[in-house]
Scaffold this active site. Structure first.
Site, mmCIF file in Angstrom:
data_model
loop_
_atom_site.group_PDB
_atom_site.id
_atom_site.type_symbol
_atom_site.label_atom_id
_atom_site.label_comp_id
_atom_site.label_asym_id
_atom_site.label_seq_id
_atom_site.Cartn_x
_atom_site.Cartn_y
_atom_site.Cartn_z
ATOM 1 N N HIS A 55 -8.734 1.172 -5.866
ATOM 2 C CA HIS A 55 -7.903 0.312 -5.024
ATOM 3 C C HIS A 55 -6.455 0.765 -5.199
ATOM 4 O O HIS A 55 -5.985 0.920 -6.334
ATOM 5 C CB HIS A 55 -8.053 -1.157 -5.413
ATOM 6 C CG HIS A 55 -9.454 -1.666 -5.257
ATOM 7 N ND1 HIS A 55 -9.983 -2.047 -4.049
ATOM 8 C CD2 HIS A 55 -10.447 -1.800 -6.166
ATOM 9 C CE1 HIS A 55 -11.238 -2.410 -4.227
ATOM 10 N NE2 HIS A 55 -11.552 -2.269 -5.487
ATOM 11 N N TYR A 104 0.798 -1.234 0.000
ATOM 12 C CA TYR A 104 0.000 0.000 0.000
ATOM 13 C C TYR A 104 0.824 1.275 0.000
ATOM 14 O O TYR A 104 0.284 2.372 -0.035
ATOM 15 C CB TYR A 104 -0.951 -0.023 1.199
ATOM 16 C CG TYR A 104 -1.896 -1.198 1.167
ATOM 17 C CD1 TYR A 104 -1.737 -2.267 2.036
ATOM 18 C CD2 TYR A 104 -2.921 -1.259 0.222
ATOM 19 C CE1 TYR A 104 -2.592 -3.362 1.998
ATOM 20 C CE2 TYR A 104 -3.765 -2.355 0.167
ATOM 21 C CZ TYR A 104 -3.605 -3.407 1.055
ATOM 22 O OH TYR A 104 -4.442 -4.492 1.007
HETATM 23 C C1 DHK Z 1 -7.459 -2.082 0.248
HETATM 24 C C2 DHK Z 1 -7.754 -3.090 1.119
HETATM 25 O O1 DHK Z 1 -7.853 -2.867 2.422
HETATM 26 C C3 DHK Z 1 -7.899 -4.470 0.670
HETATM 27 O O2 DHK Z 1 -8.860 -5.202 1.426
HETATM 28 C C4 DHK Z 1 -8.273 -4.522 -0.789
HETATM 29 C C5 DHK Z 1 -7.512 -2.254 -1.202
HETATM 30 C C6 DHK Z 1 -7.326 -3.661 -1.604
HETATM 31 C C7 DHK Z 1 -6.539 -1.320 -1.898
HETATM 32 O O3 DHK Z 1 -5.661 -1.796 -2.668
HETATM 33 O O4 DHK Z 1 -6.674 -0.092 -1.669
HETATM 34 O O5 DHK Z 1 -8.243 -5.793 -1.222
#
Ligand code: DHK
Length: 149
Positions: free
Chosen positions: A101, A26
């Protein structure tokens, strides 16, 4: 006709932990930094920016958007894949919906690959990292303005 209604930027569970949460997936941009990016990208368009770990709260904000909003940018996070209440709420929204996402969910574990929200979203952005929010805001506003023209 100019449309001055706000855009709703809604974030689901665990996104409050961005910056510390699995940075290899992330990144290290925090949700506060993302909010600032969104408000800058929105320029004069009012923004309602929210995050919650509770499904019912996300549904309540979608209801608020139904009554007052021009568009929705939503990162449903883990609620993307199993939440019928969220899907049902989004089906009632008459404006454009951009699903976002941070990661490319289609390149991840199978549980992340089929989003229910994508079945009602106008557009989906996945895998651009946090920068995707800025692109999504611009695209959402363009779609709102096209509809108002
Ligand atoms: C964020 C999340 O918390 C995951 O559960 C998803 C998403 C992906 C993201 O890539 O922002 O699967």
């Amino acid at each position: 006709m100019t449309d001055s209604r706000p855009i709703f930027i809604l974030n689901g569970p665990n996104l409050n932990r961005l910056g510390m949460r699995e940075p290899e997936i992330y990144g290290r941009t925090t949700l506060a930094e993302i909010e600032a990016m969104c408000r800058k990208a929105a320029a004069a368009r009012p923004v309602r920016f929210h995050q919650t770990n509770a499904e019912h709260q996300l549904v309540d904000w979608v209801h608020e958007a139904i009554d007052e909003g021009a568009g929705i940018l939503i990162n449903p996070a883990g609620l993307s894949f199993r939440s019928i209440p969220l899907l049902d709420a989004l089906k009632m929204f008459r404006g454009p919906i951009v699903e976002l996402h941070i990661s490319n969910i289609h390149r991840r574990e199978e549980i992340y690959q089929k989003s229910l929200v994508s079945t009602v979203a106008t557009a989906v952005i996945a895998g651009l990292g946090a920068r995707g929010y800025g692109f999504a805001v611009k695209a959402l506003i363009e779609m709102i303005e096209e509809r108002a023209a």
